[in-house]
Design a protein around this motif. Structure first.
Motif, PDB file in Angstrom:
ATOM      1  N   THR A 425       0.837  -1.197   0.000  1.00 52.57           N
ATOM      2  CA  THR A 425       0.000   0.000   0.000  1.00 52.57           C
ATOM      3  C   THR A 425       0.871   1.246   0.000  1.00 52.57           C
ATOM      4  O   THR A 425       2.016   1.216   0.476  1.00 52.57           O
ATOM      5  CB  THR A 425      -0.931   0.022   1.232  1.00 52.57           C
ATOM      6  OG1 THR A 425      -1.762   1.191   1.185  1.00 52.57           O
ATOM      7  CG2 THR A 425      -0.136   0.045   2.533  1.00 52.57           C
ATOM      8  N   GLU A 426       0.323   2.334  -0.526  1.00 50.08           N
ATOM      9  CA  GLU A 426       1.021   3.619  -0.503  1.00 50.08           C
ATOM     10  C   GLU A 426       0.718   4.396   0.774  1.00 50.08           C
ATOM     11  O   GLU A 426       1.346   5.418   1.048  1.00 50.08           O
ATOM     12  CB  GLU A 426       0.607   4.460  -1.721  1.00 50.08           C
ATOM     13  CG  GLU A 426       1.022   3.863  -3.059  1.00 50.08           C
ATOM     14  CD  GLU A 426       2.526   3.693  -3.176  1.00 50.08           C
ATOM     15  OE1 GLU A 426       3.263   4.618  -2.766  1.00 50.08           O
ATOM     16  OE2 GLU A 426       2.964   2.639  -3.657  1.00 50.08           O
ATOM     17  N   LEU A 427      -0.238   3.922   1.551  1.00 49.02           N
ATOM     18  CA  LEU A 427      -0.574   4.598   2.803  1.00 49.02           C
ATOM     19  C   LEU A 427       0.524   4.373   3.838  1.00 49.02           C
ATOM     20  O   LEU A 427       1.147   3.304   3.862  1.00 49.02           O
ATOM     21  CB  LEU A 427      -1.896   4.064   3.352  1.00 49.02           C
ATOM     22  CG  LEU A 427      -3.161   4.428   2.576  1.00 49.02           C
ATOM     23  CD1 LEU A 427      -4.337   3.604   3.074  1.00 49.02           C
ATOM     24  CD2 LEU A 427      -3.460   5.918   2.722  1.00 49.02           C
ATOM     25  N   PRO A 428       0.773   5.349   4.701  1.00 52.61           N
ATOM     26  CA  PRO A 428       1.764   5.137   5.762  1.00 52.61           C
ATOM     27  C   PRO A 428       1.253   4.123   6.776  1.00 52.61           C
ATOM     28  O   PRO A 428       0.081   4.157   7.168  1.00 52.61           O
ATOM     29  CB  PRO A 428       1.918   6.528   6.389  1.00 52.61           C
ATOM     30  CG  PRO A 428       0.645   7.235   6.078  1.00 52.61           C
ATOM     31  CD  PRO A 428       0.195   6.706   4.744  1.00 52.61           C
ATOM     32  N   VAL A 429       2.125   3.217   7.179  1.00 49.16           N
ATOM     33  CA  VAL A 429       1.789   2.201   8.172  1.00 49.16           C
ATOM     34  C   VAL A 429       2.678   2.428   9.386  1.00 49.16           C
ATOM     35  O   VAL A 429       3.909   2.383   9.277  1.00 49.16           O
ATOM     36  CB  VAL A 429       1.998   0.779   7.615  1.00 49.16           C
ATOM     37  CG1 VAL A 429       1.574  -0.260   8.651  1.00 49.16           C
ATOM     38  CG2 VAL A 429       1.216   0.588   6.319  1.00 49.16           C
ATOM     39  N   VAL A 430       2.070   2.687  10.525  1.00 49.25           N
ATOM     40  CA  VAL A 430       2.831   3.002  11.734  1.00 49.25           C
ATOM     41  C   VAL A 430       2.349   2.142  12.891  1.00 49.25           C
ATOM     42  O   VAL A 430       1.270   1.547  12.843  1.00 49.25           O
ATOM     43  CB  VAL A 430       2.703   4.498  12.112  1.00 49.25           C
ATOM     44  CG1 VAL A 430       3.236   5.383  11.000  1.00 49.25           C
ATOM     45  CG2 VAL A 430       1.260   4.857  12.435  1.00 49.25           C
ATOM     46  N   HIS A 431       3.163   2.102  13.920  1.00 56.76           N
ATOM     47  CA  HIS A 431       2.786   1.371  15.128  1.00 56.76           C
ATOM     48  C   HIS A 431       1.849   2.236  15.972  1.00 56.76           C
ATOM     49  O   HIS A 431       1.996   3.460  16.026  1.00 56.76           O
ATOM     50  CB  HIS A 431       4.038   1.019  15.933  1.00 56.76           C
ATOM     51  CG  HIS A 431       3.825  -0.033  16.977  1.00 56.76           C
ATOM     52  ND1 HIS A 431       3.133   0.195  18.149  1.00 56.76           N
ATOM     53  CD2 HIS A 431       4.216  -1.341  17.030  1.00 56.76           C
ATOM     54  CE1 HIS A 431       3.114  -0.908  18.877  1.00 56.76           C
ATOM     55  NE2 HIS A 431       3.755  -1.858  18.219  1.00 56.76           N
ATOM     56  N   THR A 432       0.913   1.594  16.625  1.00 55.47           N
ATOM     57  CA  THR A 432      -0.030   2.310  17.484  1.00 55.47           C
ATOM     58  C   THR A 432       0.688   3.204  18.486  1.00 55.47           C
ATOM     59  O   THR A 432       0.270   4.341  18.744  1.00 55.47           O
ATOM     60  CB  THR A 432      -0.914   1.299  18.246  1.00 55.47           C
ATOM     61  OG1 THR A 432      -1.486   0.379  17.319  1.00 55.47           O
ATOM     62  CG2 THR A 432      -2.012   2.000  19.009  1.00 55.47           C
ATOM     63  N   VAL A 433       1.786   2.706  19.042  1.00 55.83           N
ATOM     64  CA  VAL A 433       2.489   3.465  20.075  1.00 55.83           C
ATOM     65  C   VAL A 433       3.122   4.731  19.502  1.00 55.83           C
ATOM     66  O   VAL A 433       3.275   5.734  20.214  1.00 55.83           O
ATOM     67  CB  VAL A 433       3.536   2.572  20.781  1.00 55.83           C
ATOM     68  CG1 VAL A 433       4.810   2.438  19.961  1.00 55.83           C
ATOM     69  CG2 VAL A 433       3.856   3.089  22.169  1.00 55.83           C
ATOM     70  N   GLU A 434       3.471   4.728  18.220  1.00 48.90           N
ATOM     71  CA  GLU A 434       4.014   5.941  17.601  1.00 48.90           C
ATOM     72  C   GLU A 434       2.961   7.048  17.560  1.00 48.90           C
ATOM     73  O   GLU A 434       3.267   8.226  17.791  1.00 48.90           O
ATOM     74  CB  GLU A 434       4.507   5.642  16.187  1.00 48.90           C
ATOM     75  CG  GLU A 434       5.706   4.722  16.099  1.00 48.90           C
ATOM     76  CD  GLU A 434       6.146   4.524  14.662  1.00 48.90           C
ATOM     77  OE1 GLU A 434       6.900   5.379  14.154  1.00 48.90           O
ATOM     78  OE2 GLU A 434       5.716   3.531  14.041  1.00 48.90           O
ATOM     79  N   LEU A 435       1.728   6.676  17.263  1.00 44.44           N
ATOM     80  CA  LEU A 435       0.656   7.669  17.228  1.00 44.44           C
ATOM     81  C   LEU A 435       0.339   8.187  18.628  1.00 44.44           C
ATOM     82  O   LEU A 435       0.076   9.380  18.818  1.00 44.44           O
ATOM     83  CB  LEU A 435      -0.595   7.064  16.591  1.00 44.44           C
ATOM     84  CG  LEU A 435      -0.474   6.677  15.110  1.00 44.44           C
ATOM     85  CD1 LEU A 435      -1.771   6.046  14.618  1.00 44.44           C
ATOM     86  CD2 LEU A 435      -0.108   7.882  14.251  1.00 44.44           C
ATOM     87  N   LEU A 436       0.365   7.303  19.609  1.00 44.72           N
ATOM     88  CA  LEU A 436       0.086   7.731  20.981  1.00 44.72           C
ATOM     89  C   LEU A 436       1.213   8.605  21.526  1.00 44.72           C
ATOM     90  O   LEU A 436       0.966   9.560  22.272  1.00 44.72           O
ATOM     91  CB  LEU A 436      -0.129   6.505  21.870  1.00 44.72           C
ATOM     92  CG  LEU A 436      -1.342   5.637  21.496  1.00 44.72           C
ATOM     93  CD1 LEU A 436      -1.383   4.383  22.354  1.00 44.72           C
ATOM     94  CD2 LEU A 436      -2.637   6.425  21.637  1.00 44.72           C
ATOM     95  N   ASP A 449       6.238  11.162   7.122  1.00 43.24           N
ATOM     96  CA  ASP A 449       7.003  12.028   6.222  1.00 43.24           C
ATOM     97  C   ASP A 449       7.627  11.231   5.082  1.00 43.24           C
ATOM     98  O   ASP A 449       7.656  11.681   3.940  1.00 43.24           O
ATOM     99  CB  ASP A 449       8.093  12.764   7.003  1.00 43.24           C
ATOM    100  CG  ASP A 449       7.507  13.698   8.051  1.00 43.24           C
ATOM    101  OD1 ASP A 449       6.497  14.357   7.754  1.00 43.24           O
ATOM    102  OD2 ASP A 449       8.048  13.745   9.168  1.00 43.24           O
ATOM    103  N   ARG A 450       8.112  10.019   5.394  1.00 45.33           N
ATOM    104  CA  ARG A 450       8.727   9.194   4.346  1.00 45.33           C
ATOM    105  C   ARG A 450       7.720   8.819   3.282  1.00 45.33           C
ATOM    106  O   ARG A 450       8.041   8.710   2.108  1.00 45.33           O
ATOM    107  CB  ARG A 450       9.330   7.919   4.955  1.00 45.33           C
ATOM    108  CG  ARG A 450      10.645   8.133   5.667  1.00 45.33           C
ATOM    109  CD  ARG A 450      11.368   6.819   5.864  1.00 45.33           C
ATOM    110  NE  ARG A 450      10.640   5.909   6.725  1.00 45.33           N
ATOM    111  CZ  ARG A 450      10.803   5.834   8.038  1.00 45.33           C
ATOM    112  NH1 ARG A 450      11.655   6.634   8.647  1.00 45.33           N
ATOM    113  NH2 ARG A 450      10.112   4.968   8.753  1.00 45.33           N
TER     114      ARG A 450
END
Length: 462
Positions: A425-436, A449-450
């Motif tokens: 996917t082109e969508l950013p995939v992050v860890h839940t803890v990064e958002l918190l 940003d990447r």
């Protein structure tokens, strides 16, 4: 289910445990409804019920595994969706783990299978070796069409475009809490995650210290052992796990630990099972102590951030949202849309379903879920490398259902799922803890940003 193990066979603790599990099964078939491989392949032998019959026949008759049995056991993801569905409480995880160990001991695989498994077992659990392998994969990717083995091509395809620099936060040390100390916790920094994405551990340390935790990276702790455990290489997995048990037991007996925090849910399922794995060994007591205080990071955060806690609104920084000066935490229903992917090891292995979503909602994100949230994405440890065709079908379906929710970000609690979904996917995939971490004053997750996510569509919450 009736079994016919002999009294002599039942002297073996592993057979005794498998007998208990088999006898709990009423072969109702409910498990087939949520089994990813059965849904993809439509073969009864590629369902939990079918595999249970194969395992029962193999163990009861004390026979060497045949290629048919090995093929269908190898196709199992160990996603454990069947355990969530099962009305009889069949512990399929322990049964299939025993079958894999039995196969590893008594079945001689073709040389190329043995070679691939040997390579994976010698590289993935070791961050430095894994980094070198990732660099090699980047160099070899342009030549992937020349490689005849689909599994080797899958390894090249899964290698990330961006290899992060080494984080010194993963070294053995202690991080002081901000303000009065509320808890002293050990952070499991893992193995593959340290090579694939150092942002996750960094964000976890920032968030936990901000919430009053002293965070310890214990000397001697490393890979949880799951990668080799699921290959049936019990000796190797137990040796790795034993190092963790000793390292954390030393901390527990020293300055003490309130929790062992794990931010990779596949590792969490494994560590929480150490008590069972070592139940008949000298480390049984320490293993049980470790399993008792092991927790996913979301479990600890729910405790540290009870309902009504002001942590999500302490930061008064402003951010630009479509030209409007907005508060750091957007009003409910106005924050970035996050599609939450529930890792199998979290929702089925550890029975943690609501905590990550609830935390994200309280942080101001609009959380959506795919229609098939209970189904595996096809990562499953090394599964996407050893069963690339089935894995690819599961990945494609999962990405379709995630993207159907029109999210701006995809969040997950397991590095394997993040890499699997991120590769398609082109969508950013992050860890839940990064958002918190971001929502409580930490930096914007670098992946946003990447992947070119605009500041207007995903407002900065800090």
């Amino acid at each position: 289910m009736q079994t016919t193990f002999s009294p002599e066979q039942l002297q073996d603790p592993a057979i005794q445990r498998s007998n208990e599990i088999l006898r709990a099964c009423v072969h109702c078939g409910f498990c087939t409804a949520t089994c990813p491989t059965y849904q993809v392949l439509g073969d009864e032998l590629d369902s939990p019920r079918g595999r249970i019959y194969l395992i029962k026949d193999m163990l009861e008759n004390d026979r060497d595994p045949d290629p048919l049995t090995v093929t269908h056991i190898d196709r199992c993801l160990s996603c454990l969706a069947c355990m969530t569905t099962c009305p009889s409480g069949v512990n399929y995880m322990h049964l299939v783990d025993h079958a894999r160990e039995y196969i590893e001991q008594r079945y001689r695989r073709p040389w190329h299978d043995r070679a691939l498994r040997w390579i994976l077992a010698r590289i993935l659990p070791y961050p430095t070796r894994f980094r070198l392998a990732l660099l090699g994969a980047k160099i070899g990717r342009p030549f992937r069409r020349l490689i005849p083995d689909a599994r080797l091509r899958a390894m090249l395809d899964m290698a990330p475009k961006h290899i992060p620099p080494v984080s010194r936060n993963d070294d053995p040390q202690s991080f002081a809490p901000q303000g009065p100390r509320r808890k002293r916790v050990a952070l499991m920094t893992g193995c593959a995650q340290k090579a694939l994405n150092t942002d996750i551990n960094d964000a976890t340390i920032r968030l936990l210290t901000r919430l009053g935790c002293e965070v310890v990276v214990a000397r001697g702790a490393g890979c949880c052992g799951a990668l080799t455990h699921h290959m049936g290489k019990t000796g190797e997995s137990h040796a790795t796990a034993a190092k963790n048990i000793r390292a954390w037991a030393d901390e527990m007996d020293g300055a003490g630990l309130d929790a062992i925090v794990i931010n990779t849910s596949g590792c969490g399922t494994m560590v929480k099972d150490y008590g069972h794995m070592f139940r008949n060994e000298a480390l049984a007591g320490d293993a049980a102590r470790v399993s008792e205080i092991a927790c996913d990071v979301s479990e600890l955060l729910v405790e540290l951030l009870p309902e009504g806690d002001p942590a999500f609104t302490r930061n008064t920084a402003k951010s630009e949202i479509a030209g409007i000066d907005a508060p750091a935490i957007p009003p409910e229903g106005q924050g970035p849309v996050v599609a939450y992917h529930a890792a199998c090891s979290l929702q089925h292995g550890q029975k943690i379903k609501s905590a990550p979503k609830d935390l994200l909602k309280r942080a101001g994100f609009r959380v959506v879920e795919p229609a098939d949230s209970h189904l595996c994405c096809g990562s499953a440890g090394t599964y996407n490398l050893m069963q690339p065709e089935i894995s690819a079908k599961l990945k494609d379906r999962k990405i379709r259902t995630l993207e159907a929710k029109a999210p701006e970000i995809i969040a997950a609690g397991n590095i394997g799922c993040m890499m699997q979904i991120g590769s398609g996917t082109e969508l950013p995939v992050v860890h839940t803890v990064e958002l918190l971490d971001w929502a409580t004053g930490g930096p914007r997750p670098p992946a946003l940003d990447r992947d070119g996510t605009s500041a207007q569509s995903v407002p900065m919450l800090r």
